[in-house]
Design an enzyme around this catalytic site. Structure first.
Site, PDB file in Angstrom:
ATOM      1  N   PHE A  21       0.823  -1.219   0.000  1.00 30.88           N
ATOM      2  CA  PHE A  21       0.000   0.000   0.000  1.00 30.88           C
ATOM      3  C   PHE A  21       0.850   1.258   0.000  1.00 30.88           C
ATOM      4  CE2 PHE A  21       0.129   2.263   4.002  1.00 30.88           C
ATOM      5  CZ  PHE A  21       0.673   1.368   4.886  1.00 30.88           C
ATOM      6  N   LYS A  22       2.108   1.119   0.384  1.00 24.75           N
ATOM      7  CA  LYS A  22       2.960   2.299   0.468  1.00 24.75           C
ATOM      8  C   LYS A  22       3.332   2.870  -0.891  1.00 24.75           C
ATOM      9  CE  LYS A  22       4.694   1.159   5.018  1.00 24.75           C
ATOM     10  NZ  LYS A  22       4.135  -0.160   5.328  1.00 24.75           N
TER      11      LYS A  22
END
Ligand code: PLP
Length: 429
Positions: free
Chosen positions: A106-107
């Site tokens: 998700f980063k």
């Protein structure tokens, strides 16, 4: 928009300065000076908006006029160039899959947004920035990929030797160009401490150091988009909405709480943690008492002293009774996580990796407190990133996605360091 240091409210900077500095000179994290609610019309109409349009509405007050609208829209388009599917796992329970980006973590969103903001700010200058990032797993790969080839930016990644998965290690050690990986003889907290110390080191001032951890507002704030995207899908059910974030440095959940402060109708948040239970203990007894991090199977959350928690404290004036109106936090052991991964798979066919399973556990626990609620947990990584855990636990063989395959046969290149002195010598050289 101006930002103040959480150590001194009179220490104010612009968006650009906050992004370039990462951390305030007094060590404080930057925090937005104001939070303006989005209009009712925006929420009434959200199902008709694209993800770029939603993101623009959500972020524009935080950027102000420091990036022109047309440039900001282009940055968002490049940042959000993949999907964020909300997958039904069982009745009223959804997984928001945040792992469809280039590094399957998700980063990717925060890293892509921040790199492009920096590139915009450096567009006319001959200035160079050095981005430092400490990673317990996925941040390093996302930052390496998000910043690869970005003009005027050197990236130095610190990771704890032997404590990240093989795929994670390859993602951050094989790219080359403006990306360098340092393998630290220690745990994640040691890496984070070295990065913090470097920011305060007068001898390194000329390096224009900044951070690409979620302490940097340009890494942290775009994470609020996820919560808007999920709401867009779940609005039609018209039920109390519960959200569970598997949490390590608490950046993601803090961004979610910001979204709520902007008016997003989320009823309640749960920060689900592994054995690193500093926040659950705080909510239980009111004492914030960080401990050294403990290694778990959800290693991207092995954080003993979550760096963003001070931002959450700021949002609630550090008042425990205010916290509890919006927010709970639960801890789960590796045994519970493994048990639940199997359970989810057997009952629904859904493959959750350890972080997602921790999120699922917290969601189910919290939903019991809300009659007729609906909820989602964040699935923060692709199961392949944790195949050492997932494959034996579920007795499955996972196909390797193309994004991952491309790094598997590349050569690892890293430099070993053990002390801050080693790190400093490297930065100066
Ligand atoms: C970084 C990370 C987390 C924790 O996110 P925070 O914002 O630090 O709380 C959870 N899961 C995965 C897979 C991560 O990489």
């Amino acid at each position: 928009m101006n930002y103040y240091s959480l150590n001194n409210k009179n220490q104010k900077v612009t968006f650009q300065q906050a992004v370039i500095q990462g951390l305030a000179p007094d060590k404080g994290l930057y925090f937005p000076e104001s939070l303006m609610q989005l209009s009712d019309a925006f929420f009434e109409n959200i199902e008709n908006l694209s993800k770029e349009e939603i993101a623009f509405e959500a972020i524009k007050q935080f950027v102000g006029d420091e990036i022109p609208e047309i440039e900001l829209k282009q940055i968002l388009k490049e940042t959000l160039c993949f999907d964020f599917p909300l997958v039904k796992v069982e009745e009223n329970v959804f997984s928001l899959e945040l792992f469809h980006g280039p590094t399957m973590a998700f980063k990717d969103v925060g890293a892509r947004f921040m790199s492009r903001c920096l590139a915009y700010f450096n567009r006319n200058l001959d200035q160079k920035n050095t981005v430092l990032v400490a990673t317990s797993g996925d941040t390093g790969g996302a930052v390496a990929s998000g910043f690869l080839g970005v003009k005027g930016v050197e990236v130095v990644i610190l990771y704890p030797s032997g404590k990240v998965s093989d795929i994670q290690e390859r993602q951050l050690t094989t790219l080359g160009q403006n990306i360098t990986a340092l393998e630290v003889d220690g745990v994640f907290d040691d890496c984070q401490d070295m990065v913090k110390q470097a920011f305060l080191d007068a001898d390194l001032k000329h390096k224009n150091l900044t951070s690409a951890n979620s302490i940097n507002i340009a890494r942290w704030l775009p994470q609020m988009f996820y919560f808007f995207f999920a709401y867009k899908e779940l609005k039609k059910y018209n039920k109390p909405l519960i959200v569970s974030c598997p949490s390590g440095n608490f950046g993601n959940i803090c961004a979610g709480i910001i979204a709520k402060k902007l008016g997003l109708p989320i009823t309640y948040f749960t920060a689900s943690t592994n054995a690193n239970d500093t926040v659950p203990r705080f909510l239980e007894n009111g004492n914030y008492n960080p401990k050294p991090s403990i290694a778990t199977i959800s290693n991207a959350m092995d954080v003993g002293n979550p760096s963003n928690f001070v931002r959450i404290q700021e949002l609630y004036n550090n008042d425990l009774s205010e916290f509890e109106k919006d927010f709970s936090s639960y801890t789960f052991s590796d045994e519970e996580t493994l048990f639940e991964m199997k359970n989810i798979f057997v009952n629904t066919g859904y493959i959750a990796e350890p972080h997602g399973a921790v999120g699922y556990l917290g969601l189910k626990k919290e939903m019991q407190n809300f009659h007729n609620s609906i909820g989602f947990f964040l699935e923060t990584a692709h199961p392949i990133k944790f195949l050492d855990v997932v494959e034996p636990a579920l007795n499955v063989k996972l196909p390797i996605p193309t994004q991952i395959e491309s790094v598997l046969n590349k050569e690892k290149l890293s430099f070993k360091i053990s002390t801050y002195a080693d790190f400093k010598k490297f930065l100066i050289a």
